[in-house]
Design an enzyme around this catalytic site. Sequence first.
Site, PDB file in Angstrom:
ATOM      1  N   ASP A 209       3.322   7.455   3.136  1.00  0.00           N
ATOM      2  CA  ASP A 209       4.470   8.070   3.808  1.00  0.00           C
ATOM      3  C   ASP A 209       5.221   8.901   2.763  1.00  0.00           C
ATOM      4  O   ASP A 209       4.902  10.058   2.526  1.00  0.00           O
ATOM      5  CB  ASP A 209       5.320   6.947   4.404  1.00  0.00           C
TER       6      ASP A 209
ATOM      7  N   GLU B  84      -5.594   2.306   0.809  1.00  0.00           N
ATOM      8  CA  GLU B  84      -4.252   2.208   1.400  1.00  0.00           C
ATOM      9  C   GLU B  84      -4.331   2.386   2.904  1.00  0.00           C
ATOM     10  O   GLU B  84      -5.176   3.113   3.409  1.00  0.00           O
ATOM     11  CB  GLU B  84      -3.360   3.319   0.838  1.00  0.00           C
ATOM     12  N   ASP B  85      -3.431   1.736   3.606  1.00  0.00           N
ATOM     13  CA  ASP B  85      -3.344   1.948   5.043  1.00  0.00           C
ATOM     14  C   ASP B  85      -2.685   3.292   5.343  1.00  0.00           C
ATOM     15  O   ASP B  85      -3.205   4.108   6.085  1.00  0.00           O
ATOM     16  CB  ASP B  85      -2.585   0.806   5.734  1.00  0.00           C
TER      17      ASP B  85
ATOM     18  N   LYS C  32      -0.145  -6.070   2.813  1.00  0.00           N
ATOM     19  CA  LYS C  32      -1.153  -6.658   3.670  1.00  0.00           C
ATOM     20  C   LYS C  32      -1.896  -5.595   4.478  1.00  0.00           C
ATOM     21  O   LYS C  32      -2.998  -5.810   4.929  1.00  0.00           O
ATOM     22  CB  LYS C  32      -0.502  -7.638   4.673  1.00  0.00           C
TER      23      LYS C  32
HETATM   24  P1  5GP Z   1       5.635   5.013   1.156  1.00  0.00           P
HETATM   25  O1  5GP Z   1       5.986   4.363  -0.156  1.00  0.00           O
HETATM   26  O2  5GP Z   1       4.462   5.955   1.041  1.00  0.00           O
HETATM   27  O3  5GP Z   1       6.815   5.645   1.813  1.00  0.00           O
HETATM   28  O4  5GP Z   1       5.262   3.853   2.158  1.00  0.00           O
HETATM   29  C1  5GP Z   1       4.162   3.080   1.938  1.00  0.00           C
HETATM   30  C2  5GP Z   1       4.177   1.771   2.711  1.00  0.00           C
HETATM   31  O5  5GP Z   1       5.198   1.738   3.707  1.00  0.00           O
HETATM   32  C3  5GP Z   1       2.871   1.596   3.440  1.00  0.00           C
HETATM   33  O6  5GP Z   1       1.894   0.994   2.620  1.00  0.00           O
HETATM   34  C4  5GP Z   1       3.302   0.746   4.617  1.00  0.00           C
HETATM   35  O7  5GP Z   1       3.312  -0.611   4.230  1.00  0.00           O
HETATM   36  C5  5GP Z   1       4.701   1.197   4.905  1.00  0.00           C
HETATM   37  N1  5GP Z   1       4.737   2.243   5.957  1.00  0.00           N
HETATM   38  C6  5GP Z   1       4.934   3.579   5.816  1.00  0.00           C
HETATM   39  N2  5GP Z   1       4.898   4.209   6.992  1.00  0.00           N
HETATM   40  C7  5GP Z   1       4.656   3.261   7.925  1.00  0.00           C
HETATM   41  C8  5GP Z   1       4.470   3.299   9.356  1.00  0.00           C
HETATM   42  O8  5GP Z   1       4.524   4.327  10.048  1.00  0.00           O
HETATM   43  N3  5GP Z   1       4.210   2.100   9.952  1.00  0.00           N
HETATM   44  C9  5GP Z   1       4.137   0.919   9.260  1.00  0.00           C
HETATM   45  N4  5GP Z   1       3.887  -0.172   9.975  1.00  0.00           N
HETATM   46  N5  5GP Z   1       4.310   0.850   7.924  1.00  0.00           N
HETATM   47  C10 5GP Z   1       4.552   2.009   7.263  1.00  0.00           C
END
Ligand code: 5GP
Length: 181
Positions: free
Chosen positions: A105, A101-102, A45
């Site tokens: 990470d 993408e928001d 979302k």
């Molecule tokens: P990744 O797979 O890159 O570790 O994480 C991606 C997803 O994890 C993002 O699309 C988001 O939904 C969530 N996410 C990662 N870091 C954060 C953060 O600092 N805050 C929030 N609210 N969601 C995060």
Amino acid sequence: MEAYGSEIDRVLITAEEIETRLAELGEAITRDHAGQTLLLIGVLKGAFVVMADLSRHINLPLEFDFMAVSSYGAATKTSGVVRILKDLDHDIEGRDVLIVEDIVDSGLTLNYLLKNLQARRPASLEVAALLRKEGIQEVDIDIRYVGFDIPPEFVVGYGLDYGERFRNLPFVATLKPSAYA
Ligand code: 5GP
């Protein structure tokens, strides 16, 4: 923002900074994709706010689609397990696609999405992300358009939630420890 009272710790990126940066990214996307009809794919979302604001700075014919994938839920650590909760409505074969993408990470979610979408044979596939966490990426991903590099802290606002709250904050912020209680 009053609504969340004393739960917000520190504002990392203000609403004005986001607006200015999205305008810059929109200009770059417009320039780089002149003559194309771009298909924006938002990752739900969290990306709905970035998608709405960024798209209004892109001066090209645009189409929109959305995918939903599993993410943290109410926890704040990535599991590395990605599940498609909602797939695209339309075929992307031969299309110029920009994933919005928001936040990136570990990069595991995006890595999975890129592989999954690439297999559907788009003409081009690129990524725009509002936030990228410094030093956390476990996989090497080329993100063409990055809004801001931020330290490896858990952030909320501008589409990002904690337990489905805080998405409507107009800025990006960290939470006080008491908000996690
Ligand atoms: P990744 O797979 O890159 O570790 O994480 C991606 C997803 O994890 C993002 O699309 C988001 O939904 C969530 N996410 C990662 N870091 C954060 C953060 O600092 N805050 C929030 N609210 N969601 C995060």
